[in-house]
Design a protein around this motif. Structure first.
Motif, PDB file in Angstrom:
ATOM      1  N   GLN A 162      26.153 -22.091  71.724  1.00 61.08           N
ATOM      2  CA  GLN A 162      26.028 -20.940  72.856  1.00 61.08           C
ATOM      3  C   GLN A 162      27.446 -20.190  72.801  1.00 61.08           C
ATOM      4  OE1 GLN A 162      22.968 -21.232  74.767  1.00 61.08           O
ATOM      5  NE2 GLN A 162      22.781 -22.113  72.764  1.00 61.08           N
ATOM      6  N   SER A 163      27.390 -19.278  73.722  1.00 62.47           N
ATOM      7  CA  SER A 163      28.426 -18.299  73.971  1.00 62.47           C
ATOM      8  C   SER A 163      29.874 -18.968  74.269  1.00 62.47           C
ATOM      9  CB  SER A 163      28.331 -16.990  74.690  1.00 62.47           C
ATOM     10  OG  SER A 163      27.824 -17.368  75.859  1.00 62.47           O
ATOM     11  N   ASP A 164      29.545 -19.947  75.218  1.00 63.42           N
ATOM     12  CA  ASP A 164      30.787 -20.638  75.670  1.00 63.42           C
ATOM     13  C   ASP A 164      31.002 -21.882  74.702  1.00 63.42           C
ATOM     14  OD1 ASP A 164      28.657 -22.639  75.825  1.00 63.42           O
ATOM     15  OD2 ASP A 164      29.006 -22.854  78.087  1.00 63.42           O
ATOM     16  N   GLY A 165      30.601 -22.060  73.424  1.00 61.91           N
ATOM     17  CA  GLY A 165      30.846 -23.030  72.562  1.00 61.91           C
ATOM     18  C   GLY A 165      30.354 -24.223  72.492  1.00 61.91           C
ATOM     19  N   ARG A 166      29.255 -24.337  73.763  1.00 63.14           N
ATOM     20  CA  ARG A 166      28.638 -25.601  73.868  1.00 63.14           C
ATOM     21  C   ARG A 166      27.474 -25.679  72.865  1.00 63.14           C
ATOM     22  NH1 ARG A 166      27.509 -26.727  79.974  1.00 63.14           N
ATOM     23  NH2 ARG A 166      26.714 -24.411  79.838  1.00 63.14           N
ATOM     24  N   TRP A 167      26.792 -26.808  72.675  1.00 71.69           N
ATOM     25  CA  TRP A 167      25.782 -27.023  71.464  1.00 71.69           C
ATOM     26  C   TRP A 167      24.567 -27.369  72.357  1.00 71.69           C
ATOM     27  CZ3 TRP A 167      27.797 -30.599  67.119  1.00 71.69           C
ATOM     28  CH2 TRP A 167      28.915 -29.793  66.356  1.00 71.69           C
ATOM     29  N   ALA A 168      23.290 -26.812  71.672  1.00 69.70           N
ATOM     30  CA  ALA A 168      22.112 -27.548  72.165  1.00 69.70           C
ATOM     31  C   ALA A 168      21.618 -27.975  70.732  1.00 69.70           C
ATOM     32  CB  ALA A 168      21.293 -26.196  72.436  1.00 69.70           C
ATOM     33  N   LEU A 261      49.841 -20.156  70.012  1.00 69.45           N
ATOM     34  CA  LEU A 261      49.156 -19.066  69.276  1.00 69.45           C
ATOM     35  C   LEU A 261      48.561 -18.328  70.230  1.00 69.45           C
ATOM     36  CD1 LEU A 261      48.940 -17.336  66.757  1.00 69.45           C
ATOM     37  CD2 LEU A 261      46.967 -18.727  66.141  1.00 69.45           C
ATOM     38  N   ASN A 262      48.899 -17.173  70.475  1.00 62.46           N
ATOM     39  CA  ASN A 262      48.274 -16.249  71.304  1.00 62.46           C
ATOM     40  C   ASN A 262      47.002 -15.446  70.468  1.00 62.46           C
ATOM     41  OD1 ASN A 262      47.619 -15.453  74.125  1.00 62.46           O
ATOM     42  ND2 ASN A 262      48.134 -13.304  73.377  1.00 62.46           N
ATOM     43  N   ASN A 263      46.046 -14.939  71.218  1.00 60.45           N
ATOM     44  CA  ASN A 263      45.092 -14.278  70.072  1.00 60.45           C
ATOM     45  C   ASN A 263      45.628 -12.977  69.572  1.00 60.45           C
ATOM     46  OD1 ASN A 263      45.028 -12.857  72.498  1.00 60.45           O
ATOM     47  ND2 ASN A 263      43.016 -13.047  72.839  1.00 60.45           N
ATOM     48  N   ASP A 264      46.658 -12.420  70.036  1.00 59.31           N
ATOM     49  CA  ASP A 264      47.271 -11.028  69.313  1.00 59.31           C
ATOM     50  C   ASP A 264      48.224 -11.410  68.237  1.00 59.31           C
ATOM     51  OD1 ASP A 264      49.423 -12.140  70.788  1.00 59.31           O
ATOM     52  OD2 ASP A 264      49.675 -10.373  72.148  1.00 59.31           O
ATOM     53  N   CYS A 291      39.042 -15.800  73.802  1.00 60.66           N
ATOM     54  CA  CYS A 291      38.323 -15.562  75.230  1.00 60.66           C
ATOM     55  C   CYS A 291      37.829 -14.207  75.149  1.00 60.66           C
ATOM     56  CB  CYS A 291      39.636 -15.561  76.117  1.00 60.66           C
ATOM     57  SG  CYS A 291      41.014 -14.273  75.852  1.00 60.66           S
ATOM     58  N   GLU A 292      37.772 -13.370  74.008  1.00 62.67           N
ATOM     59  CA  GLU A 292      37.279 -11.946  74.076  1.00 62.67           C
ATOM     60  C   GLU A 292      35.964 -12.039  73.145  1.00 62.67           C
ATOM     61  OE1 GLU A 292      38.168  -9.792  76.124  1.00 62.67           O
ATOM     62  OE2 GLU A 292      40.012 -10.508  76.707  1.00 62.67           O
ATOM     63  N   GLY A 293      35.790 -13.280  72.672  1.00 68.59           N
ATOM     64  CA  GLY A 293      34.671 -13.402  71.762  1.00 68.59           C
ATOM     65  C   GLY A 293      34.742 -13.109  70.620  1.00 68.59           C
ATOM     66  N   ARG A 309      38.319  -8.000  64.828  1.00 65.91           N
ATOM     67  CA  ARG A 309      37.200  -7.397  65.519  1.00 65.91           C
ATOM     68  C   ARG A 309      35.952  -8.140  65.131  1.00 65.91           C
ATOM     69  NH1 ARG A 309      36.866  -1.314  63.693  1.00 65.91           N
ATOM     70  NH2 ARG A 309      35.288  -1.544  65.646  1.00 65.91           N
ATOM     71  N   CYS A 310      35.871  -9.119  64.694  1.00 68.26           N
ATOM     72  CA  CYS A 310      34.534  -9.679  64.381  1.00 68.26           C
ATOM     73  C   CYS A 310      34.231 -10.659  65.499  1.00 68.26           C
ATOM     74  CB  CYS A 310      34.298 -10.352  63.152  1.00 68.26           C
ATOM     75  SG  CYS A 310      34.778  -9.390  61.609  1.00 68.26           S
ATOM     76  N   SER A 311      32.902 -10.548  65.862  1.00 68.51           N
ATOM     77  CA  SER A 311      32.354 -11.490  66.899  1.00 68.51           C
ATOM     78  C   SER A 311      31.410 -12.611  66.222  1.00 68.51           C
ATOM     79  CB  SER A 311      31.611 -10.731  68.127  1.00 68.51           C
ATOM     80  OG  SER A 311      30.707  -9.796  67.464  1.00 68.51           O
ATOM     81  N   LYS A 312      31.177 -12.253  64.842  1.00 66.46           N
ATOM     82  CA  LYS A 312      30.491 -13.275  64.178  1.00 66.46           C
ATOM     83  C   LYS A 312      31.398 -13.877  63.124  1.00 66.46           C
ATOM     84  CE  LYS A 312      26.374 -13.379  66.606  1.00 66.46           C
ATOM     85  NZ  LYS A 312      25.883 -14.706  66.662  1.00 66.46           N
ATOM     86  N   PRO A 313      31.509 -15.171  62.905  1.00 67.42           N
ATOM     87  CA  PRO A 313      32.458 -15.707  61.967  1.00 67.42           C
ATOM     88  C   PRO A 313      31.891 -15.399  60.477  1.00 67.42           C
ATOM     89  CG  PRO A 313      31.395 -17.436  62.965  1.00 67.42           C
ATOM     90  CD  PRO A 313      31.014 -16.230  63.899  1.00 67.42           C
TER      91      PRO A 313
END
Length: 559
Positions: A162-168, A261-264, A291-293, A309-313
């Motif tokens: 899920q987007s918050d990192g949790r699993w189903a 480590l900050n995301n920037d 935190c920005e996905g 910039r990637c929102s999919k790894p």
């Protein structure tokens, strides 16, 4: 349903028709096409829809990785072990009696640890193994169990992140979701609700080396540039040690100097929103979502670690965690450091410490014998006439040494059955039949200035209401390890020191440092002796005591 095109995500094909490898570079258009994600299915679940959801969430590499390649450090990635936390904040538990399961435990200990295993034929399918070596399973009626001794069809699950990192967790053969609370667990839900979501809490020791899958390089602190760079062939020195700090369901990356480590890409003294990452597991690898996905990846020529910039790894955003071996400096009987500065032959002739005087101890699990590796990647090896040279690129019988711990000193025995001694000119030779003054060496571990210790029952942590130390906690404290004259001193965050009191209890409020002696006796585990000659031991009640007489499991600590 109209499907959006994603790089690396494609409809399932016959395995023989899959070609190619994942490309590490992206165009801006490809990056834009990767935006967005899938939420839980909104209608009845068909097998095709379930499979499409799982594929979309997992960002597949078009050619799966059936074999793990040995990285430059000689390590395999650490096994992915974790706890699963339900919507009530309780951990999934495999009880020892009757292979029963529940979600009642408030903290992560041995019974709450699960190991992720991938199917050898289908990289989307996973198996969850308990601490008892049994596998989570679900039948067609949604009844769950944890008795299976091997992989069978009912043990096959898909992870829908899920987007918050949790699993189903979805049963692959039955297409139902696993969830519940306390003793009421089932795998019968057709849709994902809060009760079917699990947060992931890593059960690994939090200190490790971070290896980039794409660059095949290791992360390390670059003090000059104020960043974490990913450009090291071998994770060398304390700079390559990173600590994963678990905070409110997310993880921070802490450098060896205590910065986050900050995301920037900047390093900060305090944790915050920008330093918190959600862990995602992709084909046995790790990705760090900010935190920005967006995802952490190495950038630029030095591999500056920051969010892109990637929102999919993809491959650029994937990492392995690897065991951090102890790196040591050895001092011979003449008071000089053992070195290869003068060439490939080992000699104790240096007064200053550098990479040339630092060696990595890699302990074999079966025999507890040890190899010593230089910063150039070569191993010590026994050569003609008892000589010791740092020339071997592979591990063999002649690169293995037995380590005998003798209080503040050690003696090393080579494969010829002789002890290493220091000659008058400083040369090291394996020619002695017994241990005398010239055969003694002192060892100083240099890559654990921040010490986190975990025993068989949990981490060592300050007791809440006293000056003693708990040895069975699910959370840890970070201690400072100092070295002086062949001994170590251990200090807490308050600046006060460990000591053993008259009741043989270890206390943490000492004003003056007390000496302890560390023995690196097993791979990934050490023992600590007090000045009374006894080992520090976690007793059954969780109290840390200084009364251990032998090298049993209760005196061994992951570090």
């Amino acid at each position: 349903m109209k499907q959006r095109r994603r790089r690396g995500c494609r409809a399932r094909e016959p395995r023989s028709s899959r070609e190619g490898d994942f490309r590490s570079s992206r165009t801006e258009k490809q990056v834009e096409e990767e935006e967005g994600g899938l939420s839980a299915p909104a209608g009845p679940i068909t097998r095709a829809a379930a499979l499409h959801a799982a594929l979309s969430q997992w960002t597949l590499i078009s050619a799966p990785w059936p074999h793990v390649t040995m990285p430059a450090n000689g390590n395999l990635p650490l096994k992915l072990q974790f706890g699963l936390i339900n919507h009530e904040g309780r951990y999934l538990t495999a009880e020892s009696f009757g292979f029963k399961m529940n979600a009642s435990a408030p903290s992560l200990k041995k019974k709450q640890v699960w190991t992720l295993e991938h199917d050898s034929q289908d990289s989307q399918v996973v198996y969850l193994r308990s601490h008892l070596g049994r596998y989570l399973a679900s039948d067609k009626d949604g009844k769950v169990s944890c008795e299976a001794e091997g992989h069978n069809s009912n043990c096959r699950f898909l992870i829908v992140a899920q987007s918050d990192g949790r699993w189903a967790l979805q049963s692959e053969p039955h297409l139902r979701f696993f969830g519940g609370s306390r003793d009421y667990l089932s795998c019968f839900a057709q849709f994902i609700s809060d009760a079917e979501l699990w947060a992931v809490h890593l059960a690994l020791h939090p200190q490790a080396n971070l290896h980039s899958v794409a660059r095949k390089r290791y992360a390390h602190l670059s003090i000059e540039d104020g960043e974490i760079a990913v450009d090291m062939n071998i994770p060398w020195g304390v700079a390559a040690l990173l600590t994963l700090v678990y905070m409110n369901g997310k993880y921070c990356l802490k450098s060896c100097d205590g910065q986050f480590l900050n995301n920037d890409g900047k390093l900060l003294m305090q944790s915050g929103r920008g330093t918190a990452y959600t862990l995602e597991f992709k084909c046995g690898k790790l990705a760090f979502k900010d935190c920005e996905g967006k995802y952490l990846s190495p950038m630029g020529p030095t591999g500056t670690l920051r969010s892109g910039r990637c929102s999919k790894p993809g491959k650029d955003e994937l990492f392995d965690l690897e065991e951090s071996h102890p790196q040591v400096v050895l001092t011979a009987a003449n008071g000089r450091f053992v070195s290869i500065r003068q060439g490939v032959s080992l000699s104790a002739n240096q007064e200053d410490e550098s990479d040339m005087e630092t060696f990595q101890m890699e302990i074999e699990k079966e025999t507890n014998k040890c190899t010593f590796r230089s910063s150039q990647g070569n191993y010590w090896t026994l050569v003609a006439h008892g000589g010791i040279q740092s020339t071997s690129s592979v591990v063999s019988a002649d690169t293995m040494f037995s380590v005998e711990w003798l209080g503040q000193k050690v003696a090393l025995k080579a494969s010829n059955g002789k002890y290493i001694c220091t000659k008058k000119n400083g040369q090291l030779l394996a020619v002695s039949d017994s241990v005398g003054e010239d055969e003694l060496l002192s060892i100083k571990m240099i890559n654990r200035p921040m010490l986190i210790l975990r025993g068989q029952n949990g981490f060592i942590c300050h007791h809440k209401n006293s000056n003693t130390l708990d040895a069975s906690r699910s959370i840890y404290d970070i201690f400072t390890l100092q070295h002086s004259n062949g001994a170590y001193q251990i200090k807490g965050a308050s600046g006060q020191y460990w000591y053993v009191n008259s009741s043989l209890v270890v206390c943490s409020d000492g004003e003056a440092p007390e000496d302890f002696f560390i023995e690196l006796v097993e791979r990934g585990r050490l023992a600590i002796r007090g000045k009374n000659g006894k080992y520090l031991r976690g007793d059954p009640g969780g109290l840390l005591k200084g009364d251990g007489l032998t090298l049993s499991s209760s005196v061994l600590w992951e570090y």
